[in-house]
Design a protein around this motif. Structure first.
Motif, PDB file in Angstrom:
ATOM      1  N   GLN A   1      -5.323  15.950 124.929  1.00 17.65           N
ATOM      2  CA  GLN A   1      -4.042  16.231 123.793  1.00 17.65           C
ATOM      3  C   GLN A   1      -4.324  17.573 123.760  1.00 17.65           C
ATOM      4  OE1 GLN A   1      -6.881  14.061 123.037  1.00 17.65           O
ATOM      5  NE2 GLN A   1      -7.597  14.231 121.014  1.00 17.65           N
ATOM      6  N   ASP A   2      -5.208  18.483 123.836  1.00 17.02           N
ATOM      7  CA  ASP A   2      -5.301  20.092 123.635  1.00 17.02           C
ATOM      8  C   ASP A   2      -4.540  20.817 124.552  1.00 17.02           C
ATOM      9  OD1 ASP A   2      -6.655  19.996 121.499  1.00 17.02           O
ATOM     10  OD2 ASP A   2      -8.621  20.088 122.017  1.00 17.02           O
TER      11      ASP A   2
ATOM     12  N   LEU B   1       4.265  30.878 125.037  1.00 15.62           N
ATOM     13  CA  LEU B   1       3.394  30.192 124.361  1.00 15.62           C
ATOM     14  C   LEU B   1       3.240  28.688 124.807  1.00 15.62           C
ATOM     15  CD1 LEU B   1       2.629  31.535 121.332  1.00 15.62           C
ATOM     16  CD2 LEU B   1       4.678  29.883 120.586  1.00 15.62           C
ATOM     17  N   ARG B   2       3.929  28.057 125.451  1.00 15.13           N
ATOM     18  CA  ARG B   2       3.677  27.009 125.793  1.00 15.13           C
ATOM     19  C   ARG B   2       2.417  26.993 126.672  1.00 15.13           C
ATOM     20  NH1 ARG B   2       9.525  23.842 126.296  1.00 15.13           N
ATOM     21  NH2 ARG B   2       9.831  23.732 124.354  1.00 15.13           N
ATOM     22  N   GLU B   3       2.460  27.873 127.713  1.00 12.56           N
ATOM     23  CA  GLU B   3       1.525  28.144 128.721  1.00 12.56           C
ATOM     24  C   GLU B   3       0.040  28.529 127.709  1.00 12.56           C
ATOM     25  OE1 GLU B   3      -0.739  28.495 131.923  1.00 12.56           O
ATOM     26  OE2 GLU B   3       1.386  27.402 131.873  1.00 12.56           O
ATOM     27  N   GLN B   4       0.119  29.228 126.858  1.00 13.01           N
ATOM     28  CA  GLN B   4      -1.238  29.249 126.022  1.00 13.01           C
ATOM     29  C   GLN B   4      -1.579  28.189 125.444  1.00 13.01           C
ATOM     30  OE1 GLN B   4      -0.657  32.109 122.821  1.00 13.01           O
ATOM     31  NE2 GLN B   4      -0.422  33.902 124.356  1.00 13.01           N
TER      32      GLN B   4
ATOM     33  N   ALA C   1      -5.267  27.295 124.247  1.00 15.71           N
ATOM     34  CA  ALA C   1      -5.455  28.125 123.072  1.00 15.71           C
ATOM     35  C   ALA C   1      -5.405  27.559 121.599  1.00 15.71           C
ATOM     36  CB  ALA C   1      -4.363  29.186 123.068  1.00 15.71           C
ATOM     37  N   PHE C   2      -4.736  26.330 121.373  1.00 17.31           N
ATOM     38  CA  PHE C   2      -4.711  25.685 120.189  1.00 17.31           C
ATOM     39  C   PHE C   2      -5.443  24.401 119.868  1.00 17.31           C
ATOM     40  CE2 PHE C   2       0.009  27.049 120.895  1.00 17.31           C
ATOM     41  CZ  PHE C   2      -0.279  28.237 120.486  1.00 17.31           C
ATOM     42  N   ALA C   3      -6.653  24.554 120.829  1.00 20.20           N
ATOM     43  CA  ALA C   3      -7.494  23.308 120.572  1.00 20.20           C
ATOM     44  C   ALA C   3      -8.232  23.376 119.434  1.00 20.20           C
ATOM     45  CB  ALA C   3      -8.691  23.552 121.946  1.00 20.20           C
TER      46      ALA C   3
ATOM     47  N   GLN D   1      -7.456  30.838 118.363  1.00 19.47           N
ATOM     48  CA  GLN D   1      -6.254  30.704 117.541  1.00 19.47           C
ATOM     49  C   GLN D   1      -5.587  32.082 117.608  1.00 19.47           C
ATOM     50  OE1 GLN D   1      -5.037  28.063 116.243  1.00 19.47           O
ATOM     51  NE2 GLN D   1      -6.925  26.929 116.943  1.00 19.47           N
ATOM     52  N   PRO D   2      -4.436  32.223 118.163  1.00 20.33           N
ATOM     53  CA  PRO D   2      -3.683  33.401 118.481  1.00 20.33           C
ATOM     54  C   PRO D   2      -3.774  34.428 117.189  1.00 20.33           C
ATOM     55  CG  PRO D   2      -2.494  31.684 119.490  1.00 20.33           C
ATOM     56  CD  PRO D   2      -3.298  31.182 118.611  1.00 20.33           C
TER      57      PRO D   2
END
Length: 393
Positions: free
Chosen positions: A105-106, A140-143, A148-150, A283-284
């Motif tokens: 899901q990450d 941002l979606r590619e990150q 990146a948001f795991a 986290q960005p």
């Protein structure tokens, strides 16, 4: 020095067939190490440099090769087990890498589309700056799709980790269930049980990398350290264990940050508060947030404890933690906040930080982290007079 130069220096003094055979074995050992380092995400140049560093001093190798190859035949039969065997005396043992991955899901495209949409919909200045930094919504979606948001960051294969520690002769009495990795005995053999949350995917167990440092201090009293800032090599005893993969990179400063927060619960000598929240590099961060200039060399690791979140929350009657930013120095600077606060006061101790908090003053204290032995980390305060807040243009 490149691999050809290394081989030339390491085989100096040998002649003919002996020189050719030794050079072939050496080249094979180097190329194998280069391949292993590239699997951990290093470029070819960086992988070659790391491989040669692993092997040690080529002049020392040359001395040993000459001693072996000039010994009488009977002694040589005992000593000469090939260059690969000889190299094990020159460098610490290389153990198979511990693979890393993310929860499905990450990195799921659909979930990332939802998360990105929620970020953009916020229309706050920070979201807009992050969007611009990423190159738009798709960036941002590619990150997001690269983890990146795991939530837990990269996950480490429990099977790989336990096998690597066994190869390193670090005994671990552990049982991996569906959700928990349980250690029996602990470091001293007297702790009944210590448990760590794990994730199970396709029948395989994974330990969140955020727990790795605390896990290591729970299973051994041996000194250990990490070399490299991304997908580091864990050195413990006589073993070197590569941690992480290019697809799910593990960042050393995150391992150290979570290790410090875990260590503080039992080690009162660490000059950081018990109630502290480590800030992950995954986290960005707001690209407009100020940074700190710190003395030293790029690559050195610093820890910053700051009370900005606590001061903000105290104003609303909420008891918030202080935050811990562990970052490597880059271009003379380190990150320490997400807030656009250029007037942060720099102080010289946790006591001064507490005093600033009591007065509602935003402040930070900076420490240099000695990473040589993370079994017993050492934090040394950097005098506030040597640190400066730098705002972004």
């Amino acid at each position: 020095m490149n691999r050809d130069q290394f081989i030339r220096h390491a085989t100096r003094g040998l002649w003919g067939t002996k020189k050719r055979d030794a050079a072939m074995e050496l080249r094979g050992a180097i190329e194998d190490k280069i391949y292993r380092h590239q699997l951990c995400g290093l470029s070819e140049l960086k992988a070659e440099q790391a491989a040669l560093r692993d092997l040690g001093n080529p002049h020392a190798i040359a001395r040993d090769l000459n001693r072996v190859h000039t010994a009488p035949a009977a002694i040589r039969a005992t000593l000469l087990v090939g260059v690969a065997g000889l190299l094990s005396l020159q460098a610490v043992a290389q153990v198979s890498a511990v693979q890393s991955t993310f929860l499905p899901q990450d990195t799921d495209p659909q979930i990332c589309a939802i998360r990105t949409g929620q970020t953009v919909a916020g229309q706050n200045p920070v979201a807009q700056r992050l969007l611009e930094q990423a190159g738009g919504v798709e960036g941002l979606r590619e990150q997001c799709r690269t983890g990146a948001f795991a939530v837990y960051g990269p996950l480490l294969s429990v099977t790989d980790l336990l096998a690597a520690l066994k190869s390193a002769r670090v005994p671990v009495n552990a049982y991996a269930g569906p959700r928990v990795l349980t250690l029996n005995g602990g470091v001293t053999g007297t702790v009944p049980q210590v448990s760590f949350q794990i994730e199970t995917m396709n029948g395989q167990q994974y330990l969140p990398s955020m727990f790795l440092t605390t896990f290591l201090t729970s299973v051994t009293s041996q000194p250990f350290s990490f070399t490299g800032l991304t997908n580091p090599v864990l050195t413990i005893g006589a073993a070197r264990i590569p941690i992480g993969t290019a697809q799910a990179p593990v960042r050393t400063v995150d391992l150290i940050a979570n290790g410090l927060t875990g260590a503080r619960r039992t080690d009162t000598s660490l000059p950081i508060p018990v109630n502290v929240r480590p800030q992950s590099t995954r986290q960005p961060a707001d690209p407009a947030a100020p940074q700190l200039t710190v003395p030293g060399k790029d690559g050195e690791v610093f820890a910053v404890v700051q009370n900005i979140l606590r001061v903000n929350e105290d104003r609303r009657g909420v008891d918030a933690p202080e935050t811990l930013w562990v970052r490597a120095r880059q271009d003379g600077q380190i990150a320490f906040t997400d807030e656009l606060t250029p007037d942060v006061r720099l102080v010289n101790s946790q006591e001064e930080l507490d005093q600033a908090t009591a007065r509602g003053v935003k402040a930070a204290v900076v420490y240099r982290v000695n990473t040589e032995n993370l079994q017993h980390p050492v934090l040394t305060v950097v005098p506030a007079a040597q640190v400066r807040v730098v705002t972004r243009p």
